[in-house]
Design a protein around this motif. Sequence first.
Motif, mmCIF file in Angstrom:
data_model
loop_
_atom_site.group_PDB
_atom_site.id
_atom_site.type_symbol
_atom_site.label_atom_id
_atom_site.label_comp_id
_atom_site.label_asym_id
_atom_site.label_seq_id
_atom_site.Cartn_x
_atom_site.Cartn_y
_atom_site.Cartn_z
ATOM 1 N N ALA A 182 43.227 -15.351 -2.170
ATOM 2 C CA ALA A 182 43.395 -14.106 -2.741
ATOM 3 C C ALA A 182 42.261 -14.117 -3.427
ATOM 4 C CB ALA A 182 44.834 -13.950 -3.659
ATOM 5 N N GLU B 17 47.872 -31.608 -2.309
ATOM 6 C CA GLU B 17 49.090 -32.037 -2.695
ATOM 7 C C GLU B 17 49.560 -33.111 -2.553
ATOM 8 O OE1 GLU B 17 50.984 -29.324 -2.589
ATOM 9 O OE2 GLU B 17 50.183 -27.603 -1.539
ATOM 10 N N LEU C 173 52.425 -29.835 10.125
ATOM 11 C CA LEU C 173 52.024 -29.170 9.339
ATOM 12 C C LEU C 173 52.763 -27.878 8.237
ATOM 13 C CD1 LEU C 173 51.122 -27.135 13.095
ATOM 14 C CD2 LEU C 173 50.196 -28.769 11.817
ATOM 15 N N THR D 47 50.534 -29.715 4.056
ATOM 16 C CA THR D 47 49.051 -29.888 4.856
ATOM 17 C C THR D 47 48.689 -29.863 3.228
ATOM 18 O OG1 THR D 47 48.215 -27.920 5.925
ATOM 19 C CG2 THR D 47 49.758 -29.530 6.410
ATOM 20 N N ALA E 63 50.774 -15.218 3.232
ATOM 21 C CA ALA E 63 51.496 -15.963 4.729
ATOM 22 C C ALA E 63 50.650 -17.120 5.162
ATOM 23 C CB ALA E 63 51.590 -15.487 5.803
ATOM 24 N N GLY E 64 51.165 -18.300 5.185
ATOM 25 C CA GLY E 64 50.776 -19.233 5.681
ATOM 26 C C GLY E 64 51.058 -18.928 7.228
ATOM 27 N N GLN F 139 45.559 -19.752 5.553
ATOM 28 C CA GLN F 139 46.440 -18.370 4.886
ATOM 29 C C GLN F 139 45.848 -17.231 5.227
ATOM 30 O OE1 GLN F 139 45.694 -18.240 0.465
ATOM 31 N NE2 GLN F 139 47.864 -19.514 0.706
ATOM 32 N N GLU G 235 43.492 -20.744 -2.873
ATOM 33 C CA GLU G 235 44.364 -19.570 -2.375
ATOM 34 C C GLU G 235 43.096 -18.484 -2.044
ATOM 35 O OE1 GLU G 235 46.495 -17.151 -4.883
ATOM 36 O OE2 GLU G 235 44.681 -16.331 -5.862
ATOM 37 N N HIS H 221 54.806 -10.898 -3.373
ATOM 38 C CA HIS H 221 54.551 -11.124 -5.225
ATOM 39 C C HIS H 221 53.584 -9.480 -5.335
ATOM 40 C CE1 HIS H 221 53.328 -15.293 -3.257
ATOM 41 N NE2 HIS H 221 54.355 -15.655 -3.582
ATOM 42 N N ARG I 203 44.416 -27.301 -0.328
ATOM 43 C CA ARG I 203 45.451 -28.108 -2.057
ATOM 44 C C ARG I 203 45.465 -29.638 -1.941
ATOM 45 N NH1 ARG I 203 50.283 -22.935 -2.802
ATOM 46 N NH2 ARG I 203 48.485 -21.342 -2.098
ATOM 47 N N ILE J 48 57.659 -19.949 4.311
ATOM 48 C CA ILE J 48 56.880 -19.611 4.837
ATOM 49 C C ILE J 48 55.758 -17.737 4.603
ATOM 50 C CG2 ILE J 48 57.186 -20.442 7.315
ATOM 51 C CD1 ILE J 48 58.898 -17.503 7.533
ATOM 52 N N GLU J 49 56.368 -17.067 3.422
ATOM 53 C CA GLU J 49 55.706 -16.800 3.131
ATOM 54 C C GLU J 49 55.667 -15.689 2.082
ATOM 55 O OE1 GLU J 49 54.733 -12.973 5.808
ATOM 56 O OE2 GLU J 49 54.263 -11.853 4.316
HETATM 57 N N1 GAP Z 1 47.972 -16.775 -3.099
HETATM 58 C C1 GAP Z 1 49.516 -16.391 -3.394
HETATM 59 C C2 GAP Z 1 49.550 -18.431 -2.913
HETATM 60 O O1 GAP Z 1 48.671 -18.695 -1.853
HETATM 61 P P1 GAP Z 1 51.343 -19.255 -2.350
HETATM 62 O O2 GAP Z 1 53.005 -19.649 -2.060
HETATM 63 O O3 GAP Z 1 50.987 -20.969 -2.673
HETATM 64 O O4 GAP Z 1 50.936 -18.032 -3.091
HETATM 65 C C3 GAP Z 1 51.667 -18.967 0.327
HETATM 66 O O5 GAP Z 1 51.014 -20.064 -0.455
HETATM 67 C C4 GAP Z 1 51.957 -19.434 1.283
HETATM 68 O O6 GAP Z 1 50.589 -20.683 2.396
HETATM 69 C C5 GAP Z 1 53.303 -20.297 1.634
HETATM 70 O O7 GAP Z 1 53.896 -19.057 1.836
HETATM 71 C C6 GAP Z 1 52.740 -21.163 2.928
HETATM 72 O O8 GAP Z 1 52.925 -20.158 3.655
HETATM 73 C C7 GAP Z 1 51.424 -21.403 2.923
HETATM 74 N N2 GAP Z 1 51.059 -22.695 1.919
HETATM 75 C C8 GAP Z 1 51.071 -22.472 0.535
HETATM 76 N N3 GAP Z 1 50.746 -23.950 0.235
HETATM 77 C C9 GAP Z 1 51.028 -24.632 1.463
HETATM 78 C C10 GAP Z 1 50.361 -26.086 1.920
HETATM 79 N N4 GAP Z 1 49.624 -27.344 1.345
HETATM 80 N N5 GAP Z 1 50.413 -26.703 3.651
HETATM 81 C C11 GAP Z 1 50.394 -25.481 4.434
HETATM 82 N N6 GAP Z 1 50.690 -23.920 4.058
HETATM 83 C C12 GAP Z 1 51.046 -23.851 2.522
#
Ligand code: GAP
Length: 449
Positions: free
Chosen positions: A160, A192, A199, A202, A315-316, A207, A158, A277, A190, A273-274
């Motif tokens: 952040a 995953e 998309l 991924t 937001a992603g 972010q 992240e 927190h 990440r 999508i966002e």
């Molecule tokens: N800093 C807080 C944080 O990262 P999160 O809910 O894990 O929170 C925020 O991620 C946003 O990042 C999600 O709402 C999404 O839009 C985007 N996101 C998270 N993981 C993702 C992934 N593997 N692929 C694409 N977008 C992702």
Amino acid sequence: MASPQNNTLEKIVSLAKRRGFVFQSSEIYGGLNGCWDYGPLGVEMLNNLKQSWWKSMTFRENIEGVDASILMHPKVWEASGHLEKFADPMVDCKECKARFRVDTIEDEMCGNKAYQGRKAIKCQQENNFTEPRTFNLMFKTFVGPIEDTPATVYLRPETAQGIFTNFLNIQSSSRQKVPFGIAQIGKAFRNEINTKNFLFRTREFEQMEMQFFVKPSDDDKWFDYWKEERLNWFVKLGMDPKKLQWHKHEKLAHYAKVAYDIEFEFPFGWGEIEGIHNRTDFDLSKHEEFSGKSLKYFDDSTKEKYTPFVIETSAGASRIFMAFLCASYNEELAPTADGKEDKRVVLNLHPTLAPIKVAVLPLVNRDGMDEKAKNISAGLQKNYKTFYDDSGAVGRRYRRQDEIGTPFCVTVDSDTMKDGTVTIRDRDTMKQIRISAEKIGSYLFDAGL
Ligand code: GAP
């Protein structure tokens, strides 16, 4: 069988590839799962999206920007809790070797085509899975030539944390007072377990995050403020509010006191999508503890010293890019030049997001029309991403622009050569008006471009 919804997603993925929005990463080698490349139109649209977010967040007195490095001191991830807690329990199917997150196994089974086979379902019925194991989602790499534990660093999961570690640097250099925020756009990674849905999930993504530092007693007020601000951003960019909804988290991340997601209705269903927190003073306190450096804020007016609470908007960019592609994709019957009708594929993108703002077309390639159109295009290029197209029937050229969401087409015809006027065609209404070529710039400006 493909459902109509998934059929729509397939059409969007196909259009994205055919017209140069998004390609599979390393496609000539068979692709790399969970990684995508943005083509010529995709990078324009993604930049427009990020620029719109950046302006809406940082073009105000109380938010500063930052661009932190992706690699950070490994202690950052100990302090943030990611080393210990950013992990999913997973099981492997002993027979087909597919890997599932324990908490979303049902979802993965139906959402991910690769694992939809009868074999995996049979394995689930027969409970043919390994014992759950914990799998940390952070990618590891090494700094320097020796690949050992002290040299281990992580690709940030992240953005952040680059904001938290810079909190005091930014507060003191910009002389901001709490409440204020720090915004950042950048890549996050990440590992995953299951990537899926284009998309949406991924392994490498972007972010757009903002951490807003507030007095602890003001946290609820600012939480509500940012919830409203962020939802409005989507609506101002043309997103139908009916396609958006709030989801309150019952199961909270290790750092959060309250969390809400903005969800969008994708062709495969609702998806986050966002996230908004309330991270409390968790991160600053932890970094203070692990670094041994005070991250407290001293309020000059009240002479109070405290650790601010943080309201985060996360937001992603890549996921939101996909949401806007899905929201704007339309197929409709439209009149053709010879009075008939045919299918028109159109991206009804907000002009701010559209990769090409205006296409310039000579009606025919002679009588000076091509030269005149090239001159007009060159003039507009000083301010706008334009596209010059002189091949094929003009009706077909309009359709090609509709499909990539170009809001306006300027056509140079024989009247242009006589009186200096051109036609401007609006993508959504398909109506044309005639104006002086000199007024195209102000016309686009009035249309919000
Ligand atoms: N800093 C807080 C944080 O990262 P999160 O809910 O894990 O929170 C925020 O991620 C946003 O990042 C999600 O709402 C999404 O839009 C985007 N996101 C998270 N993981 C993702 C992934 N593997 N692929 C694409 N977008 C992702």
